[in-house]
Design a protein around this motif. Structure first.
Motif, short mmCIF file in Angstrom:
data_model
loop_
_atom_site.label_atom_id
_atom_site.label_comp_id
_atom_site.label_asym_id
_atom_site.label_seq_id
_atom_site.Cartn_x
_atom_site.Cartn_y
_atom_site.Cartn_z
N THR A 27 0.79 -1.23 0.00
CA THR A 27 0.00 0.00 0.00
C THR A 27 0.83 1.29 0.00
O THR A 27 0.28 2.36 -0.16
N LEU A 28 2.15 1.17 0.19
CA LEU A 28 2.97 2.38 0.29
C LEU A 28 4.39 2.11 -0.20
O LEU A 28 4.98 1.09 0.13
N SER A 49 -1.24 5.08 -8.89
CA SER A 49 -0.39 5.63 -7.83
C SER A 49 -0.47 7.15 -7.76
O SER A 49 -0.77 7.82 -8.75
#
Length: 72
Positions: A27-28, A49
């Motif tokens: 997720t990051l 993104s």
């Protein structure tokens, strides 16, 4: 552990550019990059993104939706 360039995976790209993966998960992604003057990334875009840039020194030029932005 505090993440930094010193303890993160490094990669080289372009003409003398460097990157360090500070955070990599599903997720990051947080990447610190060093780009010498007059260098550039290949033109690209991200469908899903989002990106955040913090310019520490110099200027960066971005093209977003056909408009040119110069950020210091």
């Amino acid at each position: 552990m505090k993440k930094s360039k010193e303890n993160s995976p490094h990669y080289s790209w372009g003409d003398g550019c460097s990157g360090w993966h500070l955070v990599t998960s599903q997720t990051l992604s947080v990447i610190e990059e060093l780009m010498p003057p007059k260098t550039q990334e290949k033109r690209h875009y991200h469908n899903l993104s989002q990106q955040f840039f913090r310019i520490l020194r110099g200027k960066a030029t971005f093209e977003i939706d056909g408009k040119i932005f110069e950020i210091g």
